[in-house]
Design a protein around this motif. Structure first.
Motif, PDB file in Angstrom:
ATOM      1  N   TYR A 350       0.814  -1.216   0.000  1.00 10.10           N
ATOM      2  CA  TYR A 350       0.000   0.000   0.000  1.00 10.10           C
ATOM      3  C   TYR A 350       0.846   1.264   0.000  1.00 10.10           C
ATOM      4  CZ  TYR A 350      -4.517  -2.305   0.696  1.00 10.10           C
ATOM      5  OH  TYR A 350      -5.654  -3.042   0.529  1.00 10.10           O
ATOM      6  N   GLU A 354       2.111   0.078  -4.640  1.00  6.44           N
ATOM      7  CA  GLU A 354       0.901   0.578  -5.286  1.00  6.44           C
ATOM      8  C   GLU A 354       0.862   2.101  -5.293  1.00  6.44           C
ATOM      9  OE1 GLU A 354      -2.529  -1.226  -3.571  1.00  6.44           O
ATOM     10  OE2 GLU A 354      -1.960  -3.252  -4.195  1.00  6.44           O
ATOM     11  N   ARG A 355       1.457   2.715  -4.284  1.00  7.86           N
ATOM     12  CA  ARG A 355       1.464   4.176  -4.225  1.00  7.86           C
ATOM     13  C   ARG A 355       2.305   4.782  -5.341  1.00  7.86           C
ATOM     14  NH1 ARG A 355       3.364   7.818   0.973  1.00  7.86           N
ATOM     15  NH2 ARG A 355       3.137   9.852  -0.024  1.00  7.86           N
TER      16      ARG A 355
END
Length: 729
Positions: A350, A354-355
């Motif tokens: 996260y 994905e960021r």
């Protein structure tokens, strides 16, 4: 006599002998594995330090060092050699690396060498990290590294644990012979003779298992090193680990195993030797069932069979203590480990992958390189596979922010002092400033991105600060940092100041793979402004960076090809480190998988110790429980009902650690998700339920198998004969 008696007993009591040999084998294997892995990790650590920093032990740094001085340095009795470090030596300083014959005197010899050369102690350096790995510490260091102490503490803890495990097997065997030794004692055998006999048996039964256990431990540690290399093969900055083993490690393992076995056998032998002949003869070798204690839970569910099984478990409480503890720790450790790695994987995914997945594909770090010295920015932009490339460097400075320049939103929260913990001095706050210098093309593109006229004549300020009062670090909310009517920022360093014109304030940052300080005022400037004047008020980072975003949907093969093309484009004069987004993700997944497998293997090994202890008890209770079950049969219990008693005991032994572990694991997950501000629903949607269930099922299966084998062999005995004759053969 005693020798013949021991041979006869070992020959006629295979179950007891196998139990002792298995315990010695597992204990030695565990010790050998621990020692071998610790040695290999130590060797790998030393190799990595030598690769990173060199194998020198002492270093002389001075303005001049003549050939005569170097020759005199080499003439010191303990100096093996001294060489000029050409890589570190520059015009203003000379660096000489010193190697010693006896490294243990390096902290005593280096000051003497410096004095002989007419230098002060500030001119000498030590390879402290490497020396500490050889357990050589600075005598003036109040907090020396505790690596050796840690190894010794772990070794002692493991040895004590294994003593308790092997002791259980010896105690079962010796308790079954109390009646016999009582008779021997009554006809003149001394306690010393009895103890000697028992210790001789322990050595005879354990010598081969100790040797085989050591070999098995070496093989398993070899497999662990291979697994580490496999799972960490793509990790940058590490070298290939090569399995190594030293004869002294084998000698230490066997010696500690021998002491462990002797001490494990001596504890019950001493206890048995101190019994009086009358006490020993009157002992019936059965379980001491206490009628006053009731197992209400088991009796309520299973009736009389549950009551009998509960009483038997209470009578075996001490002998089953190690197995219960081992199974509990193994299942608890495994459950928490897989839950922790799942949480770590979710958090990393996260907050990182994905960021930033749409921000970068390849990152190049130019080691010890100023952005001004890198002249390939335009060449990178011309590569057809590259959608966007940014070259940048970072620097730190400070500014003083008057209270009236804080934003209204920040003031409404109380200002910088409660939000960032920054104290106020003379009505101003000292605020850290991060300066990010972008190549001119990227800076102009950033100007267009935020909707201002492209210009190279000023800075763009990222006007945001983390609202730590109303949000957490997982889901950060930002508010404006300063009022946007200030046209310049004044940077300070010592007695020097510099005003940087501000083109615009923005809440949008450039597309970079960067996590900025929560309370820093970030300034983005073009390369044109990155000059010596600016460097006088900033502390520049040593490295520059290239952030590259590829065209289209990238796959691993495409990124590997593009990465190779960029690396070949950069001249050899630059020392670089390259990262590939997809490869980084695969490496991270591989490392987590490897960590799960290695730690899981230790948990499995701990479970094996507990299960082995259960097998030891079940196979060793034949002689102890024959009379108990013969009495049950005499009052009408059928073999089927006695089998149910075994099932109940197995259910309790295997189920107790599981029932204790599950709520503790849930509490750990709750605490971890709360502490990391992660939504519990996210974790539970990916919770490692299947691995935990498989591990639990394996424990139940093997404990049930142990009781099945023990119960089957017990019920095949002539229990009626046991009631008529309670002597041991």
């Amino acid at each position: 006599m005693w020798k013949d008696y021991s041979k006869s007993y070992i020959k006629n009591n295979h179950a007891s002998s196998i139990s002792i040999m298995s315990a010695a084998l597992i204990a030695t294997m565990f010790l050998s594995l621990l020692c071998s892995i610790a040695y290999n990790f130590w060797v790998y650590d030393v190799e990595q330090i030598i690769l990173d920093e060199g194998s020198w032990q002492g270093r002389i740094v001075c303005e001049t060092l003549s050939p005569d001085d170097l020759s005199m340095l080499c003439q010191f009795a303990n100096v093996e050699k001294a060489v000029i470090n050409e890589e570190l030596s520059k015009k203003e300083k000379i660096v000489a690396d010193v190697y010693f014959n006896n490294t243990r005197t390096v902290y005593r010899d280096m000051p003497l060498i410096a004095a002989r050369l007419g230098l002060n102690e500030d001119s000498i350096q030590y390879n402290s990290l490497l020396l500490s790995r050889y357990f050589i510490h600075d005598p003036d260091d109040a907090t020396p590294p505790m690596l050796l102490t840690m190894y010794l503490v772990i070794l002692v803890i493991v040895a004590v644990s294994l003593i308790l495990i092997i002791r259980g097997s010896f105690e079962l065997s010796m308790n079954a012979r109390i009646h016999q030794f009582g008779i021997f004692s009554s006809i003149g055998a001394t306690p010393r003779q009895i103890r000697t006999c028992l210790l001789q048996e322990a050595v005879v039964l354990s010598i081969l298992p100790m040797l085989f256990g050591s070999m098995f431990g070496i093989l398993i540690s070899y497999g662990v090193i291979k697994a580490v290399n496999f799972f960490a093969s793509d990790v940058s900055g590490r070298h290939q680990a090569v399995f190594q083993y030293h004869p002294s490690i084998f000698a230490v393992t066997v010696f500690i195993s021998f002491l462990t076995v002797i001490f494990s056998a001596w504890i019950p032998a001493r206890k048995l030797g101190r019994m009086t002949p009358l006490e020993a003869i009157r002992n019936t070798s059965g379980l001491l069932l206490k009628k006053t204690k009731h197992s209400r839970f088991l009796s309520y569910i299973f009736g009389i069979k549950g009551e009998l099984a509960g009483n038997a478990l209470k009578a075996q409480k001490k002998s089953l203590r190690i197995s219960t503890l081992s199974l509990l720790l193994s299942f608890l450790g495994f459950s928490i480990m897989v839950c922790f790695t799942t949480l770590a994987n979710i958090s990393t995914r996260y907050t990182y992958f994905e960021r930033y997945q749409d921000v970068w594909d390849i990152m190049i770090t130019l080691k010890d390189t100023e952005i001004l010295d890198f002249g390939l920015t335009n060449e990178l932009q011309d590569i057809s596979k590259i959608q966007d490339a940014t070259v940048y460097q970072k620097a730190k400075s400070v500014t003083f922010l008057p209270e009236e320049l804080q934003s209204d939103e920040l003031s409404s929260l109380g200002g910088l002092e409660p939000v960032a913990g920054t104290p106020k001095t003379d009505g101003q706050f000292q605020v850290p400033v991060l300066v990010v210098a972008l190549d001119d093309t990227s800076f102009l593109n950033f100007c267009s991105q935020i909707g201002i006229t492209p210009s190279l004549d000023g800075a763009i300020v990222l006007n945001q600060i983390w609202d730590s009062i109303n949000s957490n670090f997982r889901y950060k909310e930002y508010i404006p940092f300063v009022k946007e009517d200030n046209q310049a920022t004044t940077l300070y360093k010592n007695d020097k100041t510099l005003d940087i014109p501000v083109l615009s304030y923005t809440r949008t940052s450039p597309v970079l793979r960067e996590e900025y300080d929560n309370y820093a005022l970030v300034h983005f400037i073009p390369l044109t402004m990155w000059n010596k004047t600016l460097m006088e008020v900033c502390e520049a980072g040593p490295d520059s960076y290239i952030r590259i975003l590829s065209n289209g949907t990238a796959n691993l093969a495409d990124l590997n090809s593009l990465e190779q093309e960029i690396v070949q484009l950069v001249p050899e004069q630059y020392e670089i480190e390259s990262e590939n987004r997809i490869q980084e993700r695969l490496s991270n997944d591989s490392l987590i998988q490897g960590m799960v497998m290695i730690l899981g293997a230790f948990c499995i090994l701990l479970a094996i110790i507990g299960i082995a202890d259960v097998f030891s008890n079940t196979l060793g209770f034949l002689s102890q429980r024959k009379r108990e079950f013969a009495q049950y049969m005499s009052i009408g219990l059928t073999p089927q009902e006695m089998r149910k008693m075994f099932y109940i005991e197995a259910f309790v032994i295997a189920g107790k650690p599981l029932l204790i572990t599950l709520p503790l694991t849930i509490l750990f997950v709750q605490f971890a998700t709360t502490a990391s501000y992660l939504d519990p629903v996210v974790f539970w949607s990916e919770a490692p339920v299947l691995p935990i269930l498989i591990f639990a099922a394996a424990i139940v299966l093997f404990v049930g198998l142990a009781y099945y084998i023990g119960g089957k062999r017990l019920l095949q005995c002539n229990l009626n004969e046991t009631l008529r004759n309670d002597t041991l053969i």
